[in-house]
Design a protein around this motif. Structure first.
Motif, PDB file in Angstrom:
ATOM      1  N   GLY A 232       4.596   3.154  -3.832  1.00 37.05           N
ATOM      2  CA  GLY A 232       4.484   2.506  -2.555  1.00 37.05           C
ATOM      3  C   GLY A 232       5.775   2.903  -1.740  1.00 37.05           C
ATOM      4  O   GLY A 232       6.542   4.198  -1.816  1.00 37.05           O
ATOM      5  N   GLN A 233       5.935   2.902  -0.684  1.00 37.73           N
ATOM      6  CA  GLN A 233       7.628   2.712   0.616  1.00 37.73           C
ATOM      7  C   GLN A 233       7.315   1.832   1.486  1.00 37.73           C
ATOM      8  O   GLN A 233       6.704   1.462   1.355  1.00 37.73           O
ATOM      9  CB  GLN A 233       6.161   4.092   1.671  1.00 37.73           C
ATOM     10  CG  GLN A 233       6.028   5.291   0.790  1.00 37.73           C
ATOM     11  CD  GLN A 233       5.956   6.398   2.194  1.00 37.73           C
ATOM     12  OE1 GLN A 233       4.904   6.854   3.373  1.00 37.73           O
ATOM     13  NE2 GLN A 233       6.712   7.670   2.253  1.00 37.73           N
ATOM     14  N   SER A 234       8.446   1.830   1.357  1.00 33.46           N
ATOM     15  CA  SER A 234       9.433   0.527   1.994  1.00 33.46           C
ATOM     16  C   SER A 234      11.129   0.768   3.009  1.00 33.46           C
ATOM     17  O   SER A 234      11.392   1.916   2.657  1.00 33.46           O
ATOM     18  CB  SER A 234       9.659  -0.653   0.428  1.00 33.46           C
ATOM     19  OG  SER A 234      10.236  -1.738   1.458  1.00 33.46           O
ATOM     20  N   LEU A 384      -7.246   3.857  -5.862  1.00 30.03           N
ATOM     21  CA  LEU A 384      -6.730   2.968  -5.961  1.00 30.03           C
ATOM     22  C   LEU A 384      -6.699   2.753  -4.865  1.00 30.03           C
ATOM     23  O   LEU A 384      -5.856   2.793  -3.390  1.00 30.03           O
ATOM     24  CB  LEU A 384      -5.368   3.942  -6.948  1.00 30.03           C
ATOM     25  CG  LEU A 384      -5.892   3.926  -8.402  1.00 30.03           C
ATOM     26  CD1 LEU A 384      -3.970   4.458  -9.053  1.00 30.03           C
ATOM     27  CD2 LEU A 384      -6.443   2.993  -9.224  1.00 30.03           C
ATOM     28  N   PHE A 385      -6.165   1.510  -5.058  1.00 31.70           N
ATOM     29  CA  PHE A 385      -6.207   0.172  -3.363  1.00 31.70           C
ATOM     30  C   PHE A 385      -4.718  -0.333  -3.482  1.00 31.70           C
ATOM     31  O   PHE A 385      -4.531  -1.061  -4.530  1.00 31.70           O
ATOM     32  CB  PHE A 385      -7.246  -0.938  -3.097  1.00 31.70           C
ATOM     33  CG  PHE A 385      -8.279  -0.040  -2.498  1.00 31.70           C
ATOM     34  CD1 PHE A 385      -8.436   0.176  -1.948  1.00 31.70           C
ATOM     35  CD2 PHE A 385      -9.330   0.403  -3.605  1.00 31.70           C
ATOM     36  CE1 PHE A 385     -10.164   0.577  -1.188  1.00 31.70           C
ATOM     37  CE2 PHE A 385     -10.262   1.089  -3.671  1.00 31.70           C
ATOM     38  CZ  PHE A 385     -10.972   0.904  -1.721  1.00 31.70           C
ATOM     39  N   THR A 391      -6.428  -1.281   1.546  1.00 33.13           N
ATOM     40  CA  THR A 391      -5.331  -0.177   1.917  1.00 33.13           C
ATOM     41  C   THR A 391      -5.204   0.528   0.324  1.00 33.13           C
ATOM     42  O   THR A 391      -5.165   0.026  -0.196  1.00 33.13           O
ATOM     43  CB  THR A 391      -4.307  -0.751   2.149  1.00 33.13           C
ATOM     44  OG1 THR A 391      -4.848  -1.149   3.411  1.00 33.13           O
ATOM     45  CG2 THR A 391      -3.609   0.476   3.012  1.00 33.13           C
ATOM     46  N   LEU A 392      -6.129   1.931   0.459  1.00 35.97           N
ATOM     47  CA  LEU A 392      -5.600   2.638  -0.140  1.00 35.97           C
ATOM     48  C   LEU A 392      -4.801   3.092  -0.608  1.00 35.97           C
ATOM     49  O   LEU A 392      -3.403   3.386   0.452  1.00 35.97           O
ATOM     50  CB  LEU A 392      -6.473   4.153   0.224  1.00 35.97           C
ATOM     51  CG  LEU A 392      -8.071   4.193  -0.023  1.00 35.97           C
ATOM     52  CD1 LEU A 392      -8.356   5.151   0.368  1.00 35.97           C
ATOM     53  CD2 LEU A 392      -8.947   4.225  -1.769  1.00 35.97           C
ATOM     54  N   ARG A 437     -13.791  -3.232  -0.081  1.00 36.41           N
ATOM     55  CA  ARG A 437     -12.959  -1.806  -0.197  1.00 36.41           C
ATOM     56  C   ARG A 437     -13.935  -0.721   0.138  1.00 36.41           C
ATOM     57  O   ARG A 437     -14.008   0.224   0.820  1.00 36.41           O
ATOM     58  CB  ARG A 437     -12.306  -1.998  -1.388  1.00 36.41           C
ATOM     59  CG  ARG A 437     -11.651  -2.712  -1.650  1.00 36.41           C
ATOM     60  CD  ARG A 437     -10.640  -2.794  -3.115  1.00 36.41           C
ATOM     61  NE  ARG A 437      -9.508  -3.451  -3.184  1.00 36.41           N
ATOM     62  CZ  ARG A 437      -8.749  -3.587  -4.659  1.00 36.41           C
ATOM     63  NH1 ARG A 437      -9.652  -3.627  -5.533  1.00 36.41           N
ATOM     64  NH2 ARG A 437      -7.247  -4.497  -4.224  1.00 36.41           N
ATOM     65  N   ALA A 438     -15.376  -1.241  -0.079  1.00 38.93           N
ATOM     66  CA  ALA A 438     -16.287  -0.256  -0.431  1.00 38.93           C
ATOM     67  C   ALA A 438     -16.427   0.556   1.634  1.00 38.93           C
ATOM     68  O   ALA A 438     -16.469   1.571   1.864  1.00 38.93           O
ATOM     69  CB  ALA A 438     -17.446  -0.446  -0.409  1.00 38.93           C
ATOM     70  N   LYS A 439     -15.996  -0.428   2.266  1.00 35.39           N
ATOM     71  CA  LYS A 439     -16.925  -0.290   3.970  1.00 35.39           C
ATOM     72  C   LYS A 439     -14.924   0.605   4.513  1.00 35.39           C
ATOM     73  O   LYS A 439     -14.907   1.757   5.128  1.00 35.39           O
ATOM     74  CB  LYS A 439     -16.123  -1.648   4.722  1.00 35.39           C
ATOM     75  CG  LYS A 439     -17.671  -2.050   4.802  1.00 35.39           C
ATOM     76  CD  LYS A 439     -17.869  -3.641   5.129  1.00 35.39           C
ATOM     77  CE  LYS A 439     -18.946  -3.760   5.161  1.00 35.39           C
ATOM     78  NZ  LYS A 439     -19.504  -5.074   5.958  1.00 35.39           N
ATOM     79  N   ARG A 440     -13.933   0.685   3.746  1.00 35.78           N
ATOM     80  CA  ARG A 440     -12.926   1.442   4.559  1.00 35.78           C
ATOM     81  C   ARG A 440     -12.792   2.333   3.802  1.00 35.78           C
ATOM     82  O   ARG A 440     -12.513   3.334   4.363  1.00 35.78           O
ATOM     83  CB  ARG A 440     -11.900   0.655   3.696  1.00 35.78           C
ATOM     84  CG  ARG A 440     -10.221   1.425   3.660  1.00 35.78           C
ATOM     85  CD  ARG A 440     -10.168   1.512   5.056  1.00 35.78           C
ATOM     86  NE  ARG A 440     -10.358   0.505   5.550  1.00 35.78           N
ATOM     87  CZ  ARG A 440      -9.062   0.180   5.522  1.00 35.78           C
ATOM     88  NH1 ARG A 440      -7.480   0.236   5.553  1.00 35.78           N
ATOM     89  NH2 ARG A 440      -8.458  -0.981   6.316  1.00 35.78           N
ATOM     90  N   VAL A 441     -13.784   2.848   2.226  1.00 36.96           N
ATOM     91  CA  VAL A 441     -14.043   4.704   2.126  1.00 36.96           C
ATOM     92  C   VAL A 441     -15.062   5.283   2.644  1.00 36.96           C
ATOM     93  O   VAL A 441     -14.467   6.538   3.106  1.00 36.96           O
ATOM     94  CB  VAL A 441     -13.945   4.021   0.198  1.00 36.96           C
ATOM     95  CG1 VAL A 441     -14.824   5.979   0.360  1.00 36.96           C
ATOM     96  CG2 VAL A 441     -13.377   3.783  -0.576  1.00 36.96           C
ATOM     97  N   VAL A 442     -15.961   4.100   3.180  1.00 36.51           N
ATOM     98  CA  VAL A 442     -17.249   5.184   3.844  1.00 36.51           C
ATOM     99  C   VAL A 442     -16.462   5.643   5.027  1.00 36.51           C
ATOM    100  O   VAL A 442     -16.231   6.070   6.003  1.00 36.51           O
ATOM    101  CB  VAL A 442     -17.992   3.499   4.044  1.00 36.51           C
ATOM    102  CG1 VAL A 442     -18.952   4.605   5.392  1.00 36.51           C
ATOM    103  CG2 VAL A 442     -18.394   3.922   3.168  1.00 36.51           C
TER     104      VAL A 442
END
Length: 491
Positions: A232-234, A384-385, A391-392, A437-442
């Motif tokens: 990730g990023q920070s 992956l989340f 958040t992906l 998570r499913a809604k986020r992908v959609v």
């Protein structure tokens, strides 16, 4: 006759006892409403009372054109502030005390009335009476009463205004300053200091969290917030410019971010010193640090860092950034401490520099197509989340692009996007997380890749359809997945 002769002495005795008790009660009440030396003037209410175990009192001894001369007298002070009715002139009230002082053989040290009292504001600053509205009608005296056993100094100050007046009576008994009130324990100087023992609070850690293997927690701490990403990023703060603007640097790698709640018996300084010592032992070098307002406003710092902790005060901040250089990649450790009277927190963020592992994406367009045609569903490996969120991760977007390409090639087919979890946490929580998570992908497919909304339906199954053993880490990882499922009416 026998009864009569025995009852009469008893009744007389009871009457005497009753009168005695009443006499003691009223005598006690009268004493309580007056000083030990003087009664209150008639028509005055219960005084405001103050006392000092020992103080140095500025006794006024003269007033002239050059100002007020005082003599500091040390002793026990009793102060009484009376409100006087409007029919009392200040001089009349003061003279009543003067007459009694003289009867006791006292010496008048100083007295004044009206203009002879000089600058009333200056006199008020010395005497500091409870009521001092009037600046003109003022009278006062100071006196000394010497007996065989004690020396008393008395100050009487009175002033009057339109609707009333006030009188302050100060009685100071001259005594040596009592310097034996504090009891010392000399043995303490030779006693060995026993470190404070903190209760283990790890049972209060949020689920599925632990200390970073490199740095253990302070005794008594527990994990209140936690985030971990394999990649990730920070943003970290590396300096502050002349205009007090925060200068940040973006780091990439494996991120472990832990927010601890600490016992308030620690000071911010002690926490900061312990982390500095621990990281030095590991070979870290301090790259930047700031304390309190030199870091800037705490809310500004916390927004810049995307901090897990947000309670504290500007003055209580301690921030440090450390770095350990290694051939396989540097490790950065950010320590942010803040608190207030009722709480204390520390955030430890460890960023281990690594390259992005893009080999985790095992899905390709051909494999996805074949799997759908064969079984009607496919697990989207590599989608992956972030931990415990919808958040992906950055590397997952390649999978989304592959999925979008396939969906555009099949515009007449409709699909379910199904979210799954392992069985950690409550069933309701897992169900909700899977659906989010499913809604986020959609949403990403429809908004960023222009896939028609009617082609996709998000569903959350949660923990109810495992493909691996939830008793093992590998099995749990397999169960945390998103699947593309061809709708049965479209097969």
């Amino acid at each position: 006759m026998y009864v009569y002769h025995h009852r009469k002495p008893f009744i007389e005795w009871l009457h005497i006892v009753t009168l005695t008790i009443m006499s003691l009660f009223f005598c006690g009440f009268a004493v309580a409403e007056s000083t030990a030396l003087f009664s209150a003037l008639p028509e005055t209410k219960k005084p405001k009372r103050d006392d000092r175990h020992f103080t140095y009192y500025p006794l006024v001894v003269s007033i002239n054109k050059e100002g007020i001369t005082t003599q500091d007298v040390g002793g026990k002070l009793d102060r009484f502030g009376y409100k006087l009715p409007s029919n009392y002139e200040p001089s009349f009230a003061v003279n009543n005390y003067k007459a009694q002082i003289e009867k006791l053989g006292g010496e008048i040290v100083f007295e004044c009335e009206k203009e002879a009292c000089g600058d009333i504001k200056a006199l008020i600053n010395v005497v500091r009476p409870e009521d001092h509205i009037s600046k003109d009608l003022t009278s006062m005296l100071t006196a000394k009463i010497q007996t065989e056993n004690k020396t008393l100094f008395i100050s009487v100050y009175s002033s009057r205004w339109k609707n009333g007046g006030g009188l302050q009576l100060d009685i100071l008994e001259e005594i040596p300053e009592p310097l034996d009130l504090v009891v010392v324990n000399p043995n303490y100087l030779s006693e060995e200091r026993v470190p404070k023992v903190f209760k283990d609070m790890s049972k209060k850690d949020i689920k599925n969290t632990s200390d970073h293997p490199m740095v253990k927690r302070l005794p008594g701490a527990y994990i209140q917030k936690y985030q971990q990403h394999d990649f990730g990023q920070s943003d970290v703060m590396i300096n502050i410019d002349e205009k007090k603007n925060l200068i940040a640097r973006n780091l990439e790698g494996r991120i472990t971010d832990i927010a601890y709640r600490l016992p308030r018996t620690y000071s911010e300084y002690e926490v900061n010193a312990n982390y500095a010592s621990a990281l030095r032992k590991l070979g870290f070098t301090k790259m930047f640090s700031c304390v309190g307002l030199k870091c800037g406003k705490d809310d500004k710092v916390q927004r810049a860092l995307n901090s897990l902790i947000s309670v504290g005060s500007d003055e209580n901040q301690f921030y440090s950034l450390y770095q350990l250089d290694r051939p396989e990649g540097a490790i950065h450790a950010m320590v942010y401490i803040t608190g207030f009277k009722g709480g204390l927190w520390v955030e430890l963020r460890v960023i281990e520099e690594t390259a992005l592992n893009d080999e985790r994406l095992v899905i390709d367009l051909e494999g996805l197509t074949n799997k759908i045609e064969q079984s009607g569903h496919v697990a989207l490996d590599g989608l992956l989340f972030e931990f415990d969120r919808d958040t992906l991760l950055p590397e997952a977007h390649v999978v989304v692009e592959t999925l979008a390409t396939y969906l555009k090639s099949k515009p007449n087919r409709r699909f379910y996007i199904v979210g799954h979890t392992d069985d950690q946490g409550s069933q309701a929580y897992n169900q909700n997380l899977a659906e989010k998570r499913a809604k986020r992908v959609v949403n990403i497919l429809t908004e960023k890749h222009t896939i028609p909304a009617h082609q996709l339906t998000p569903k959350g199954v949660g923990e109810y359809s495992p493909v691996g053993n939830n008793l093992t880490d590998e099995g749990k990882k397999q169960n945390r997945r998103v699947e593309l499922v061809l709708r049965s009416d479209e097969k």
